[in-house]
Design a protein around this motif. Structure first.
Motif, PDB file in Angstrom:
ATOM      1  N   UNK A   1       0.824  -1.209   0.000  1.00 59.63           N
ATOM      2  CA  UNK A   1       0.000   0.000   0.000  1.00 59.63           C
ATOM      3  C   UNK A   1       0.857   1.257   0.000  1.00 59.63           C
ATOM      4  N   UNK A   2       0.410   2.258  -0.766  1.00 62.19           N
ATOM      5  CA  UNK A   2       1.133   3.521  -0.823  1.00 62.19           C
ATOM      6  C   UNK A   2       0.183   4.649  -1.206  1.00 62.19           C
TER       7      UNK A   2
ATOM      8  N   UNK B   1       1.595  10.785  -1.148  1.00 63.41           N
ATOM      9  CA  UNK B   1       1.065  10.940  -2.499  1.00 63.41           C
ATOM     10  C   UNK B   1      -0.449  10.936  -2.419  1.00 63.41           C
ATOM     11  N   UNK B   2      -1.095  11.803  -3.192  1.00 63.99           N
ATOM     12  CA  UNK B   2      -2.554  11.814  -3.217  1.00 63.99           C
ATOM     13  C   UNK B   2      -3.030  11.630  -4.658  1.00 63.99           C
ATOM     14  N   UNK B   3      -3.954  10.716  -4.857  1.00 62.89           N
ATOM     15  CA  UNK B   3      -4.584  10.586  -6.173  1.00 62.89           C
ATOM     16  C   UNK B   3      -6.078  10.768  -6.010  1.00 62.89           C
TER      17      UNK B   3
ATOM     18  N   UNK C   1     -12.472   7.841 -14.931  1.00 57.41           N
ATOM     19  CA  UNK C   1     -11.612   8.716 -14.162  1.00 57.41           C
ATOM     20  C   UNK C   1     -10.393   8.919 -15.043  1.00 57.41           C
TER      21      UNK C   1
ATOM     22  N   UNK D   1      -6.287   9.118 -15.288  1.00 58.22           N
ATOM     23  CA  UNK D   1      -5.018   8.879 -14.603  1.00 58.22           C
ATOM     24  C   UNK D   1      -4.297  10.215 -14.504  1.00 58.22           C
TER      25      UNK D   1
ATOM     26  N   UNK E   1      -1.308  11.515 -14.301  1.00 59.11           N
ATOM     27  CA  UNK E   1      -0.197  11.994 -15.127  1.00 59.11           C
ATOM     28  C   UNK E   1      -0.315  11.533 -16.579  1.00 59.11           C
ATOM     29  N   UNK E   2      -1.531  11.245 -17.008  1.00 56.49           N
ATOM     30  CA  UNK E   2      -1.691  10.800 -18.389  1.00 56.49           C
ATOM     31  C   UNK E   2      -2.004  11.990 -19.285  1.00 56.49           C
TER      32      UNK E   2
ATOM     33  N   UNK F   1      -7.025  -0.854  -7.136  1.00 64.21           N
ATOM     34  CA  UNK F   1      -6.563   0.512  -6.916  1.00 64.21           C
ATOM     35  C   UNK F   1      -6.723   0.882  -5.428  1.00 64.21           C
TER      36      UNK F   1
ATOM     37  N   UNK G   1      -4.304  -0.878  -3.095  1.00 64.18           N
ATOM     38  CA  UNK G   1      -2.929  -0.397  -3.196  1.00 64.18           C
ATOM     39  C   UNK G   1      -2.744   0.940  -2.486  1.00 64.18           C
ATOM     40  N   UNK G   2      -3.792   1.407  -1.774  1.00 66.78           N
ATOM     41  CA  UNK G   2      -3.727   2.686  -1.085  1.00 66.78           C
ATOM     42  C   UNK G   2      -3.622   2.482   0.425  1.00 66.78           C
TER      43      UNK G   2
END
Lengths: 363, 363
Positions: free
Chosen positions: B198-199, B231-233, B241, B243, B245-246, B272, B275-276
């Motif tokens: 997780x990150x 990091x925040x997404x 949604x 991405x 940095x796309x 997703x 992984x948080x």
């Protein structure tokens, strides 16, 4: 970032073709080492022959080149994908364009994106998967040929693959690029055997501009076959077909076929063919589906000999596949009855026809 | 006829929802014996919460009632399906309507087909799967309530399932039909455990009319979290949604989600979230996805308390899920940091919450 690690490499192209990530983002997430193959022109429209080609191409790479990262790009994504790929392309990357029977002036919505791809990625190995060609001998046809020549000839790393000798000769004569010869990629599929009991005759007939058999002939033939006790159903490899005894007007149009659906749709069509005693078709992929399922098949032709060219190159020695130019129902009906008797136990293996293509990708 | 035998029962609804056969044709091919459940209102639009509901409903039947033939009918097929089903309905057939959070006057494109289904199949067991309700206290809201009351009350065999006590009370007070109480059907999913590291922090925030958190608050909160190294997404459960940095403008709109795609899309969203390190959400299904993946989660609310109602009914005792009405980023940031520390090893099992629903289908 969380999302990057969450993507499964096997589904990268799925995520991209569904518009869930951009091609740029996808490429950033690809493993650095393996070789990459970008297959352009992947169909999302309802021609099951073209869908089967794309399905077989992916299966071909999975079987023969499991180490190559295979990225599918839909035909409708061509312009955007070119823009994104150009700055990210590596020397070792390969470019492909999907096979089929649409090089020429009849289907410009397929020919135009192909020209763009070939004339853009001129420094990378570029392969046009097994195709047939038809530029008509008209002013418009020859003008489109000149445009295609100009685009293709810009690419010194382009190989055109012909799926029958008629197109092979045409490519050699008209284009200044490498040309090789294989069978249609769909013939490389290996469908599961089935133990369904066969019953009835299935007509797989085109309704489009390439059609040469008129509906009245089919009606009379159908009537004759009914008289000797055969059920007859009509279908096509272009969706939707309509189940004969269904409430047809409620069946929705399947105007878009998703990558996640094509395998199921193709399997279903193969099941339908496998469940028939014999097939009558003027579709090249109708014939090839019969070859794959060992189903006796009588083949008419389309307007420019696409089916017969492949027949005489590849399938003539299969006793359960027969080609005819006959148009008299009185003669056709006994031919079909006769075909039903074949013990279609022998399945030809076309694997070696792809050797030169495999070498080309390998080196 | 060949085609009948060629259809796999498992894929009948797939063939139907793709318009490859009509509902009439499908019903003719169903096995005579087993019981049938027709689930109406299945979404083909891009709300992943609603897609997860339909996915979980099908999984629920497969797990608990494998002997029942389960037929999905898309919301867009409602009118045609009613016409075709009426003359073919058997006494033992059951009718369902998909669950979610859309009974009320906010989403009339969902409410209107539901009224038709409930008021048509009045002689068959009819079950509205776990829902929340919101008829606004306005003239229009109350007028729509009267229409729904009239339609629902026509059906003496209808059971409404509420997914939280607020809706349970409302249903009991306003409708003259049976009412039972379960958790949201998505809580019955059992996703695979994951060993992804997780990150980062994931915001799953709605952009629609139910939104109560303003973008500026999220920006300030994001900035604070960045400052302490997170990091925040940002994402949503409504697709697409983008991405972060796309090359976002090339990502196509996923306006239609096919049944063949929903499983993959839901799994991807769960990956997703898994992984948080922590999630911030105002989406009910954002919270439930966190419950399923044991992901620490801070829950805001939507405009009419949909998320908090479910939180206090079902998830309050899970230490890794916390509800807040706080709006000050200075106070929210440490709450999120604190949540990250939770040892989220305990997974609550909601199976027993569905006992009454299971009994209802069984009898």
């Amino acid at each position: 970032m969380a999302i990057k690690r969450a993507i499964n490499i096997d589904n990268l192209d799925f995520a991209y073709t569904l518009g869930q990530i951009s091609l740029t983002e996808l490429i950033k997430q690809l493993p650095e080492e393996p070789r990459r193959f970008y297959m352009f022109g992947v169909p999302d429209y309802n021609n099951l022959g073209d869908q089967a080609v794309a399905y077989a191409e992916k299966a071909f790479f999975k079987r023969v080149f499991p180490e190559i990262t295979y990225i599918e790009i839909l035909e409708s994504q061509t312009d955007d994908a070119i823009k994104e790929l150009v700055p990210m392309l590596r020397e070792s990357d390969m470019i492909g364009y999907t096979g089929g029977g649409n090089i020429g002036n009849t289907y410009l919505d397929h020919e135009e994106p192909r020209r763009k791809v070939f004339s853009t990625f001129v420094n990378n190995k570029t392969i046009s998967f097994p195709q047939s060609v038809n530029f008509e001998d008209t002013e418009q046809g020859q003008e489109e040929l000149r445009k295609s020549q100009e685009a293709y000839n810009k690419n010194p790393n382009l190989t055109l693959v012909a799926r029958e000798t008629q197109s092979l000769d045409y490519f050699k004569k008209n284009f200044d690029v490498d040309v090789i010869y294989t069978s249609d990629i769909v013939a490389s599929l290996k469908p599961d055997p089935s133990d369904v009991e066969r019953d009835g005759i299935l007509f797989i007939m085109r309704q489009d501009t390439e059609k040469v058999i008129n509906p009245e002939l089919l009606e009379r033939l159908s009537y004759k076959l009914n008289n000797v006790g055969d059920d007859v159903e009509q279908t096509d490899t272009v969706l939707p077909f309509k189940a004969s005894d269904s409430n047809a007007d409620t069946a929705a149009n399947l105007d878009e076929v998703r990558i996640s659906e094509r395998g199921w749709l193709i399997e279903r069509k193969l099941e339908e063919i496998k469940a028939s005693e014999a097939v009558v078709t003027d579709r090249l992929h109708g014939m090839i589906f019969c070859v794959l399922t060992k189903t006796p098949c009588l083949v008419f032709d389309n307007s420019y000999g696409k089916a017969s060219a492949s027949y005489y190159n590849w399938f003539e020695d299969l006793d359960y596949i027969q080609h005819t130019t006959e148009k008299d129902p009185d003669k056709l009906a006994p031919m079909i009855e006769g075909l039903k008797g074949y013990e279609h136990s022998y399945l030809h293996d076309f694997s070696h026809s792809y050797d030169e293509l495999i070498d080309l990708i390998k080196k």
